[in-house]
Design an enzyme around this catalytic site. Structure first.
Site, PDB file in Angstrom:
ATOM      1  N   HIS A  74      27.551  34.610   9.082  1.00 16.45           N
ATOM      2  CA  HIS A  74      27.271  35.419   8.158  1.00 16.45           C
ATOM      3  C   HIS A  74      27.370  34.546   6.717  1.00 16.45           C
ATOM      4  O   HIS A  74      27.842  33.461   6.847  1.00 16.45           O
ATOM      5  CB  HIS A  74      27.958  36.729   7.984  1.00 16.45           C
ATOM      6  CG  HIS A  74      29.455  36.406   7.756  1.00 16.45           C
ATOM      7  ND1 HIS A  74      30.340  36.271   8.784  1.00 16.45           N
ATOM      8  CD2 HIS A  74      30.019  35.895   6.540  1.00 16.45           C
ATOM      9  CE1 HIS A  74      31.569  35.688   8.467  1.00 16.45           C
ATOM     10  NE2 HIS A  74      31.433  35.985   7.174  1.00 16.45           N
ATOM     11  N   HIS A 111      26.606  29.221   1.090  1.00 16.23           N
ATOM     12  CA  HIS A 111      26.666  28.155   2.335  1.00 16.23           C
ATOM     13  C   HIS A 111      26.962  28.878   3.617  1.00 16.23           C
ATOM     14  O   HIS A 111      27.436  29.932   3.457  1.00 16.23           O
ATOM     15  CB  HIS A 111      27.628  27.111   2.221  1.00 16.23           C
ATOM     16  CG  HIS A 111      29.236  27.666   2.398  1.00 16.23           C
ATOM     17  ND1 HIS A 111      29.729  27.665   1.323  1.00 16.23           N
ATOM     18  CD2 HIS A 111      29.769  27.353   3.097  1.00 16.23           C
ATOM     19  CE1 HIS A 111      31.036  28.101   1.652  1.00 16.23           C
ATOM     20  NE2 HIS A 111      30.884  27.934   2.888  1.00 16.23           N
TER      21      HIS A 111
END
Length: 191
Positions: free
Chosen positions: A42, A128
């Site tokens: 995630h 990121h």
């Protein structure tokens, strides 16, 4: 209750990421890296940390209120990097392009959640996707070698995905890895 706010990836994108990490696993010593399980991938927008259980309803309400006007948006996964750098890697990540809406959401959530005494993060938000972490027992020389190996590779675009929901998760840390439970989802406005 340990919690965080994140976006998820569709299954076709998770499959692409899994193929990339499978390749990188062949290049690096397994004992020195902890790869993120595909079903745990995630993009964290905001780590909330430990929150008293009674505050969860307030966090859900604040999240829904803060995102009520947020429209859905696209991001692209492209690039490979390491934090803090390739000479001393601790985290291996895939890059995110088109992250301005994520930055805006992070800023709004930082502001709104302070009313619940949730401390804003001090470090700058850099969207990121973490795919691996260097294990604590790995010595600096070995970590540097991993950084050098991985820095020789580029990850071209895996394509764009549309972010239509933001999620609140609980994270329970176990010896075999974290277990995430969905607590709340906010649908973003569709255009």
């Amino acid at each position: 209750m340990r919690t965080f706010i994140a976006v998820d990836f569709p299954s076709y994108m998770l499959k692409k990421i899994e193929e990339i990490t499978a390749f990188f696993r062949t290049l690096t010593p397994e004992k020195d890296l902890k790869w993120v399980e595909t079903n745990n991938l995630h993009l964290t927008i905001k780590f909330l940390g430990e929150i008293e259980e009674y505050k969860i309803a307030q966090v859900k309400h604040t999240l829904s209120k803060a995102l009520k006007d947020q429209i859905s948006f696209d991001i692209e996964i492209k690039g490979l990097g390491m934090y803090p750098n390739k000479n001393n890697p601790r985290v291996i990540w895939l890059g995110i392009l088109g992250a301005n809406p994520l930055m805006k959401i992070h800023k709004v959530l930082n502001q709104e959640l302070t009313a619940l005494e949730i401390t804003p993060e001090r470090r700058a938000f850099s969207p990121h996707l973490t795919i691996a972490r260097i294990r604590r027992h790995t010595d600096h020389k070995q970590a540097r070698q991993i950084g050098e190996i991985l820095s020789e590779y580029r990850v071209e675009s895996l394509g764009a995905i549309t972010i239509e929901q933001i999620h609140l998760y609980q994270s329970v840390l176990t010896p075999s890895g974290p277990i995430y439970s969905l607590l709340h989802s906010v649908d973003l406005n569709q255009v």
